[in-house]
Structure formats: C-alpha cells, structure tokens
Motif scaffolding. Structure first.
Motif, PDB file in Angstrom:
ATOM      1  N   GLU A  97       0.323 -74.000  17.653  1.00 29.40           N
ATOM      2  CA  GLU A  97       1.608 -74.330  18.281  1.00 29.40           C
ATOM      3  C   GLU A  97       1.923 -73.407  19.449  1.00 29.40           C
ATOM      4  OE1 GLU A  97       1.218 -73.324  15.157  1.00 29.40           O
ATOM      5  OE2 GLU A  97       2.465 -71.562  14.784  1.00 29.40           O
ATOM      6  N   HIS A 101      10.941 -78.303  22.879  1.00 34.67           N
ATOM      7  CA  HIS A 101      11.729 -77.099  23.150  1.00 34.67           C
ATOM      8  C   HIS A 101      12.717 -77.296  24.292  1.00 34.67           C
ATOM      9  CE1 HIS A 101       9.181 -74.217  20.674  1.00 34.67           C
ATOM     10  NE2 HIS A 101       8.771 -75.429  20.415  1.00 34.67           N
ATOM     11  N   TRP A 121       7.132 -70.789  15.993  1.00 33.28           N
ATOM     12  CA  TRP A 121       7.682 -72.028  15.450  1.00 33.28           C
ATOM     13  C   TRP A 121       6.548 -72.821  14.821  1.00 33.28           C
ATOM     14  CZ3 TRP A 121       7.128 -77.254  17.496  1.00 33.28           C
ATOM     15  CH2 TRP A 121       6.109 -77.345  18.473  1.00 33.28           C
ATOM     16  N   ALA A 122       6.915 -73.869  14.082  1.00 37.54           N
ATOM     17  CA  ALA A 122       5.977 -74.880  13.560  1.00 37.54           C
ATOM     18  C   ALA A 122       4.954 -74.353  12.556  1.00 37.54           C
ATOM     19  CB  ALA A 122       5.246 -75.615  14.702  1.00 37.54           C
ATOM     20  N   TYR A 123       5.066 -73.106  12.113  1.00 35.38           N
ATOM     21  CA  TYR A 123       4.113 -72.626  11.109  1.00 35.38           C
ATOM     22  C   TYR A 123       4.522 -73.069   9.716  1.00 35.38           C
ATOM     23  CZ  TYR A 123       7.634 -68.987  11.505  1.00 35.38           C
ATOM     24  OH  TYR A 123       8.833 -68.327  11.618  1.00 35.38           O
ATOM     25  N   LYS A 124       5.746 -73.607   9.586  1.00 29.39           N
ATOM     26  CA  LYS A 124       6.193 -74.216   8.335  1.00 29.39           C
ATOM     27  C   LYS A 124       7.235 -75.261   8.697  1.00 29.39           C
ATOM     28  CE  LYS A 124       7.949 -70.413   6.253  1.00 29.39           C
ATOM     29  NZ  LYS A 124       8.938 -69.741   5.408  1.00 29.39           N
ATOM     30  N   PHE A 125       7.583 -76.109   7.714  1.00 27.09           N
ATOM     31  CA  PHE A 125       8.409 -77.250   8.087  1.00 27.09           C
ATOM     32  C   PHE A 125       9.793 -76.820   8.570  1.00 27.09           C
ATOM     33  CE2 PHE A 125      11.076 -81.011   7.447  1.00 27.09           C
ATOM     34  CZ  PHE A 125      10.387 -81.869   8.285  1.00 27.09           C
ATOM     35  N   ILE A 152       1.654 -78.531  11.075  1.00 29.82           N
ATOM     36  CA  ILE A 152       2.468 -77.477  10.469  1.00 29.82           C
ATOM     37  C   ILE A 152       1.550 -76.714   9.517  1.00 29.82           C
ATOM     38  CG2 ILE A 152       4.448 -77.004   8.978  1.00 29.82           C
ATOM     39  CD1 ILE A 152       5.671 -79.641  10.011  1.00 29.82           C
ATOM     40  N   SER A 153       1.222 -75.477   9.869  1.00 28.79           N
ATOM     41  CA  SER A 153       0.105 -74.821   9.181  1.00 28.79           C
ATOM     42  C   SER A 153       0.367 -74.544   7.707  1.00 28.79           C
ATOM     43  CB  SER A 153      -0.292 -73.535   9.913  1.00 28.79           C
ATOM     44  OG  SER A 153       0.835 -72.695  10.042  1.00 28.79           O
ATOM     45  N   SER A 154       1.643 -74.472   7.273  1.00 30.48           N
ATOM     46  CA  SER A 154       1.878 -74.203   5.851  1.00 30.48           C
ATOM     47  C   SER A 154       1.806 -75.477   5.007  1.00 30.48           C
ATOM     48  CB  SER A 154       3.245 -73.534   5.654  1.00 30.48           C
ATOM     49  OG  SER A 154       4.275 -74.494   5.780  1.00 30.48           O
ATOM     50  N   TYR A 168      10.078 -76.432  12.292  1.00 30.00           N
ATOM     51  CA  TYR A 168       9.446 -77.470  13.114  1.00 30.00           C
ATOM     52  C   TYR A 168      10.390 -77.908  14.244  1.00 30.00           C
ATOM     53  CZ  TYR A 168       6.335 -81.477  13.907  1.00 30.00           C
ATOM     54  OH  TYR A 168       5.451 -82.383  14.439  1.00 30.00           O
ATOM     55  N   TYR A 169      11.689 -77.902  13.957  1.00 31.70           N
ATOM     56  CA  TYR A 169      12.659 -78.294  14.993  1.00 31.70           C
ATOM     57  C   TYR A 169      13.212 -77.040  15.672  1.00 31.70           C
ATOM     58  CZ  TYR A 169      11.907 -82.798  13.014  1.00 31.70           C
ATOM     59  OH  TYR A 169      11.284 -83.941  12.595  1.00 31.70           O
ATOM     60  N   SER A 170      12.347 -76.316  16.340  1.00 33.24           N
ATOM     61  CA  SER A 170      12.692 -75.042  16.962  1.00 33.24           C
ATOM     62  C   SER A 170      12.600 -75.159  18.465  1.00 33.24           C
ATOM     63  CB  SER A 170      11.695 -73.959  16.542  1.00 33.24           C
ATOM     64  OG  SER A 170      11.747 -73.703  15.181  1.00 33.24           O
ATOM     65  N   THR A 171      13.145 -74.161  19.133  1.00 31.00           N
ATOM     66  CA  THR A 171      12.957 -74.078  20.578  1.00 31.00           C
ATOM     67  C   THR A 171      12.840 -72.619  20.996  1.00 31.00           C
ATOM     68  OG1 THR A 171      13.954 -74.482  22.740  1.00 31.00           O
ATOM     69  CG2 THR A 171      15.476 -74.300  20.891  1.00 31.00           C
TER      70      THR A 171
END
Lengths: 442, 437
Positions: B340, B421, A293-297, B101-103, A300-303
């Motif tokens: 993350e 989460h 998660w969170a590697y792109k926008f 946010i890495s991207s 970002y709202y993941s679980t």
C-alpha cells in the motif's frame, strides 16, 4: 568461569563505552534556528549550559564552551516521538482486558541500540508505550534518550506527567474476544469494558474512603488497578488511546465525558479526519502516522492527508513512529504533510516537536528552542523537511549523544559474548508488530 | 438443505460485496482520457539525453516526438511552463495488485504453501481494481514488479503498468521466476530458533534447493530430447516444467538474498549453474560489491528505508548501500518491498541519493536502469521518441516531499491525480455539516 568472563566484559564495556560526559557548555554558532515557537532566526547562536538552553542571540560567547560552527546548517529542537516501544523489554501484558496496574517503566532497557538509532534521526524524547492488546493497558514511560547511561532509571524523564495506554478496535478484540472468548469481542463490548472498569474503580474508592473515614470497618482488598483508574478519573494521568475508526473514538469520548475525564490523546487515529470537528470540540489530541494504512481492515478507509485535515480543523496533532525504523526519520515523515496537505514548514515541524510535547504534558521542558528549556537540540545539514537533509549532531540535556562525523560504526553498549552467530535479520519491517509485541495468539 | 444454506450464504456474501461496491462508488477515481496530448514548454528530463526545454507529443500509447514548437491539430494541449516532465518510476519489487489488506489472509494472493511452487503466475492474481494502485501511481510510480513470496520458488513475478482493466492490459512485458535463497541468518528480531537450529534449517534448505535444481535440469534435458523426437512427455510436472527456460539459462531468475555469506554462496550457485541471475534485496551487497561486478550480476536494492540487519552495523548502512554498489560499478535498480505504500519509491530513491548516490543516478536507478535490468530499455525508462508514454508532470524535484505531481500519463492515457486518499481529503477537509446535528 563463564560468569567471571561476563562480569569482566561488562566492566570493560562500562569503562570503554561512550558514557555520558557532560560538557559544561556548548556554543553553536551562526546557525539557522528553527525555533518552532518564535520563527526562524538566521545567523544566530545558541548557548547550552548545564543541560539547559542558556541563551539565544547574535555574537554570543562563553569562555570554556565547546564551540560548534553551524554556518549554513539548521538547528531545531530535539524531535519528540509520542508513540514508540523502543527502550523497553516488555510491551504487552496481554492477560486481561484491563491491566492499568502494570508499568512499562519497570522494563526499561538502556542498552537497546534502537535508542542510539533514534538519536541518529534527531529523536531526543520518546513515549515508550504499553502495547495495544488490552482495552486498558499499562502505564507508559516518557523517556529521554540519554544513551550511554546504564541505569534504567536514568532514562526516565523526571517530572513528566503519568500516561496510560488504552486501545480500541481489532487488537483487543482479537486478543480477548476472538482468542479467549471474553469481552470485548466487538466495539460494543469495548464500550462496556471501559464503563465497568471506571464504575468498579469508583465503588472501590468510595469503599476505601468510607474505611479511611471510619465509616466502615472493612477495607476493600487493595487494588492498584482501581487506584490507577481513579487517578485517571481525577485527571492525574493522560490517556493515550490506540484507535482507528471514527465510531470507536466517538464512543470513548462519550464514556470519558460521562466520567468527567478530559485529558486524552488518540493514537494512530486513522479515521480522525472524519471527526476532526468533534475531536477539536472535546479538546482531544491526535497522534498519527504520516502514511501508514491498509495493513488491516480498520485502516482501509484512511488518508495520508489525516494530519493536515486535523491540523486545519484545530486539533493538536503529532506524527509518531510506533516503529524503530520509522522513528529514525520522523523529520521525513513530517515533511510528507507538505505533499499530502500543503502544511507550512512550521506547521509540519510542529508535528514532531511542540505538539507531541503538549500531548505528553512536557511542553514547558522540550519541543521548541527557548531560553530555559532543556538543551535538547539537533543540528541538520540541509533543511529538515528536505529529502537532502542529514541529522549530523543530536544533543540531549547538553550532552552530545550522536555525532555523524565522529561516532564509530558500532554503537552498541552491550555485546553478547555467548552469541554464536552474529545476529543478522532478513527482514524487520512489519507494520503493527511492535504494538502487538509479546502477544501469542493461538 | 445444505445446498440451500450454502446458496443463502452465497447470496448474503454477494449482498455484502455489492454493499461494499456501492459504498466504494463515492470513492472511485475518475476515468482516464485518451490522447493525443501535446505538452508545451516543459522542462523535459529525458534521463538518456539530458534535460530539454520544449514540447512532448503523445499519440496513442507512445511518445510521438520531443522537440520545440511542436504542433498537432487534434491534440489536447497542456501548458507545462514552469513544470517538469519525467519518465514514470519503476519499482523493482512489490506485492502491488497481489494483496489488498495484509492482515486479512484471504485478500493476499502472493503466497502458496510449500517450498516449490515455481509454476504460480503473479500476473494471474493481479487485481487491476486494487485501491492501492491509484494511491501508488499518483506519486509518479507507473510500473512495478509484482512478486510472489513464500518457500524457495514461490512463482513467477510480473512487471505491470499501473493502468488497465485486465492483468493482460497492465502487463509490461517482463516476467521472472523468483528464488528465495536459503538464509543463514535470523528471519527477524523475534526469530527464537537456537543457533544450531538455524544452521540445520540452513543446511536442509540448501540441500532441498540443490536437489530440486538437479531434478529441474534433468527434467529439462528429458523434455528437450523428447521435443526433438517430436514426442510429448506424458507426465504432468508443472513445477519442473516451468523452470525449464531458467535452467537452460534462457530466462532470468530473481534471487532474493541479503547476508554477505549467503550472497557469496548464491554467486557460486549461479555461476556453477550458468543462471541468468538478478539479485534482490542485497542488504550486505556493499561488502562484496566487487564480486557482483566480477560476475556481472545486476541487483534490485532495497528497501532503502530499512534498519541495519546487524546490531553492530552503522545506523545508515541501508541508506548507503545503493550508493556504494553504484561506486563499485554494479548495475542496480531499487525496490520498496511495499504494497500500500509503494508510493514511497521516490523517497527511497531520495534517501539513496542523499546518502551517496546523487540525484541523477538515483533517478536513473528507478527509470532507465530498472528498464535495462528487465530488458525493456527500448520501451520504457526514459523520455524518447517511440517509447511508451509513461510519464508524470510535477512542479519541482520529485524526490522532494514539497513537490506536487500535477499530471500523470500511463500507456498514453491521461490518468487523473485521484485516489482514495485525495477523495477522502476533498470530502472531509471542511466537513459539512460540521458539529451541527
């Protein structure tokens, strides 16, 4: 001169390499079988013969069989990875938002050591997918990890249903909208890209049918793209759609509904948990990451509870890798659903066996230990959901393809004699890169 | 007009972030609570003094005492029967707090352009409100090294505890400059440079490094001489000035180096220049472990869950590296190199444990050994009287995925087991409304 050397090296390798030698029969004795579909069977034997599971029971014997004592060990069906790019040398045909005509099966590379490394993690079947550059990407290949076979075609899982890659969200928007200034540049444009593609395929098909029926003198220009899209509408191809956000997933389900298309597996589907009831009602499958998660926008709202929430809401869910490193420990990824969501052992194991098999339409062949199924099995020291487990033997079609104890360290099938520096990679651990492999953005 | 436009733009931007903030409200974790706390009847894994059954009293930011039948009038009591208490885990290399946010490059604060930016301070850019922080600590990771990257000297890394409202509150008391040692290998699988280009780049980088080091040494000498005479250098050179303590051997230098040949060159570099070095990465350390022992260089190994760097390598070299280094006698801790997903530190350690290191040693690697390498063994890394109350409580072996972390304490505060989460899980497991409109 150099050519001759290369040919010589190739021949040498061909004969020396660990090539496929099928044992007639393998009898695994006294194992704890994690059958997936029929519970856990302790102190049980399993006989593999002619590439199939011949029988499961107590005190089996078979003359001439290679016997393996698995006392205290666990045997489970070969792991199935529903999303990978291993074993192919081309991933993206990033030239058009719709490229249904291309096929990653044309780019199989049986020499990739990544296939062996996947076997070392118990993965016997993978879904080699087109990348996510296009709204409608190329057709994918369901592959058996018959490492050692040198003919690319030998890796194809014969009889597996056809599948195709779709992609929503940031990747196609970046490649086409942002980079080339054509639709789709937004999630609105995504919808219209699909609607246009399906509509054009229908027009093409009616023109072609009219011509074939003699009602029209002019045939439309042959289009493999439209033919393929029509096969999707006709239900002959399973869609596997790269997707993240809830809104875009709902959009695609609406488009598919309008065209009467039913077979779809959403891939990644990080926000699947938000619309689990809708996915279940549609009958859509979900293939997710355990915790990326969170590697792109758009993620970002993941679980990390995604797989558990989807499972609890009745969506057939799998955990995939999309990554040659992660692919080596899918058993570990599956076990994370026990920390994030308290799934039972069998629920967790289903995520990497029978569920991905269902998503690929190969559940009658693989994904569980059942008589008559393909002899794809993994032997583990320790329970596969424990951190202290080790895959020690992986068998594909009754052939031992990974053996922790007896395999040499260097398991390459090909060596580049012209390589001056032995390849050494500082890092090889970037999220998402494999899905966008071969895409060069300006 | 232009100014007006900019201010409209600014207002819009502000609105955007305010909207984000309001949206985020539903996903904010609960406030931490202050002690004292008395943890009763737990299995206390002290790390340094074995496993004790008993009680642990937290007062202020510290562990007041460990023993049996402890009592306290004010303390909130927590029954830990059937539960295990462990010291917080320490990750030796992350970008946590420095990137969201890495991207999206504007959310990344760990990288400045140029080869020589040693004056950059990671701690300056640590965002205490990063959503990634609660996600990390709820797996028992209480302390991480936040490391800048890019170029040869990207800046100074900082060790932070994953609790606090300002970077200074989070600061754990260790900083170190970082050197990305020149690599003679490919950068990644898609590195298309020709062998001669790689060789040339490598030589260029080596030369740059040695030249810069000479300048830093020179600067340090002049600076010291000037100081002795009570003078101040009237030239501003923060790059060279910031390395002054490192070149004098008075401050540590973390050297990121992986390939066998490069590690050997790096060993030569640190011994020649009398550097207080800590190596990081060290993916081929197992091939030259004896040299690391001989020169007494501690290492930060990882990530453990990595591909082999060479196609010819055995598939599990990265799993085994830490265990083999340990057997040779190298002092080591572990890093995830993550942002993350730093929460996977226990599983990285678990893989190392399973592939040769053993559970106890792997646990030490991410607790007391890490503390020793960072010079903080008197403050963190084990459960002892007087040490910082950084600890978590769980219902089993923390390396096992089945195990749940039930409670978390950082800096003596009881931190809720909540993060984005878990909150999304709570909201969406049984959605209401379900399918109805």
């Amino acid at each position: 001169m150099f050519m001759i050397y290369k040919i010589f090296a190739f021949c040498l390798l061909y004969f020396c390499s660990h090539s496929i030698v099928a044992q007639e029969a393998i009898l695994i004795k006294n194992a704890t079988l994690l059958t997936i579909t029929d519970g856990v069977k302790e102190d049980t034997d399993i006989l593999l013969k002619n590439g199939k599971i011949e029988s499961i029971g107590e005190n089996l014997s078979y003359g001439g069989a290679t016997e393996i004592d698995a006392t205290g060990k666990f045997v489970m069906p070969g792991i199935v990875d529903a999303h990978s790019h291993v074993g192919i040398d081309a991933v993206n045909e990033a030239t058009n938002p719709v490229t249904a005509e291309v096929f990653v099966g044309d780019a199989i590379n049986p020499y990739q050591v990544a296939i062996y490394r996947a076997l070392a993690g118990g993965v016997t079947v993978s879904h080699a997918m087109h990348g996510s550059a296009n709204a409608i990407g190329g057709q994918c290949e369901t592959m058996k990890h018959r490492y050692g076979a040198l003919n690319p075609a030998a890796l194809k899982m014969e009889g597996a249903p056809r599948t195709i890659k779709f992609a929503l969200g940031e990747n196609p928007m970046r490649v086409h909208g942002e980079n080339k200034k054509v639709a789709p540049a937004s999630r609105m444009g995504m919808e219209q890209t699909f609607r246009r593609a399906f509509a054009e395929a229908k027009i093409y098909t009616s023109e072609m049918e009219a011509f074939k029926a003699g009602k029209s003198k002019k045939a439309p220009l042959y289009s493999l793209r439209s033919e393929t899209l029509m096969d999707i509408i006709n239900g002959d191809i399973i869609i596997h759609c790269h997707s993240y956000r809830a809104d875009e997933i709902l959009m695609l389900m609406k488009v598919l509904e309008d065209y009467g298309i039913e077979k779809i597996c959403f891939q990644h589907v990080n926000e699947g948990f938000k619309i689990a009831p809708e996915l279940a009602a549609f009958g859509a499958y979900a293939s997710v990451f355990s915790d990326w998660w969170a590697y792109k926008f758009e993620v970002y709202y993941s679980t990390a509870y995604n797989a558990a929430i989807l499972t609890r809401n009745g969506v057939i869910t799998s955990i995939n890798s999309d990554d040659r490193e992660l692919m080596r420990h899918l058993y570990h990824e599956a076990s994370k659903t026990q920390r994030y969501g308290n799934l039972t052992d069998n629920e967790a194991l289903r995520l990497i066996t029978i569920n991905p098999a269902i998503q690929l339409g190969i559940e009658k062949r693989v994904g569980s230990l059942e008589k008559g199924k393909d002899a794809d099995v993994v032997i583990f020291e320790g329970h596969p959901l424990s951190i202290y487990c080790k895959p020690i033997m992986t068998i594909v079609d009754g052939v031992i393809c990974f053996d922790y104890v007896n395999d040499p360290s260097d398991m390459r099938l090909d060596i580049d004699p012209s390589e001056e520096l032995p390849a050494f990679y500082e890092q090889d651990h970037d999220h998402e890169d494999s899905c966008m492999e071969g895409v060069h953005l300006h | 007009m232009k100014i007006l436009m900019i201010s409209i733009y600014k207002t819009l931007l502000l609105c955007f972030f305010l909207c984000l903030a309001t949206f985020g409200l539903s996903q904010m974790v609960e406030k931490s609570t202050a002690g004292p706390f008395l943890l009763k009847n737990g299995t206390i894994h002290t790390i340094t003094n074995g496993i004790v059954k008993g009680d642990l009293l937290i007062e202020g930011m510290k562990i007041k005492s460990i023993g049996t039948n402890l009592e306290s009038d004010e303390a909130k009591i927590l029954d830990c029967t059937d539960l295990h208490i462990y010291p917080g885990m320490i990750d030796g290399g992350t970008t946590l707090g420095l990137s969201e946010i890495s991207s999206i490059s504007l959310t990344k604060d760990y990288n400045e352009p140029g080869d020589f930016t040693p004056h950059m301070e990671a701690l300056t850019a640590v965002n205490p409100n990063s959503v990634n922080i609660p996600v990390t600590r709820t797996n028992g990771v209480t302390t991480v090294l936040s490391v800048p990257s890019g170029g040869l000297f990207p800046g100074r890394a900082a060790l932070i505890h994953l609790h606090g409202y300002t970077p200074q509150q989070m600061f754990a008391g260790f900083k170190s400059h970082v050197l990305k040692f020149p690599s003679s290998g490919k950068k990644h699988r898609w590195d298309r440079r020709k062998p001669e280009e790689i060789k040339k780049d490598y030589k260029d980088q080596q030369k740059k490094l040695n030249d810069f080091w000479k300048s830093a040494v020179q600067f340090s000498k002049i600076d010291s001489a000037a100081n002795k005479q009570g003078k101040i250098l009237n030239s501003y050179n923060p790059q060279l000035a910031s390395l002054s303590d490192v070149v004098k051997g008075e401050a540590p230098l973390i050297i990121d180096v992986n390939k066998k040949d490069d590690i050997l060159v790096a060993i030569d570099f640190v011994t020649r220049n009398k550097i207080q070095a800590i190596f990081s990465g060290v993916s081929e350390g197992y091939l030259i472990a004896d040299s690391l022992v001989k020169y007494d260089i501690p290492v930060i190994v990882g990530p453990i869950l990595s591909l082999p760097s060479r196609t010819s390598d055995r598939f599990d070299v990265a799993y085994k590296n830490a265990g083999e280094l340990l057997k040779a006698g190298v002092k080591l801790c572990i890093k995830t190199n993550e942002n993350e997903n730093v929460r996977n530190l226990p599983f990285n350690a678990g893989f190392a444990a399973n592939y040769g290191m053993g559970t106890d040693e792997a646990m030490k690697a991410i607790t007391i050994n890490a503390a020793e390498i960072f010079g903080l063994e008197k403050e963190i890394g084990s459960l002892e009287n007087g040490k910082k109350a950084n600890l978590y409580i769980c219902d089993g072996d923390p390396f096992e995925m089945k195990t749940s972390i039930t409670h978390l304490f950082i800096n003596g505060f009881n931190v809720p087991i909540e993060n984005r989460h878990t909150l999304l899980h709570d909201e969406f497991l049984e959605r209401s409304p379900g399918l109805q409109k």
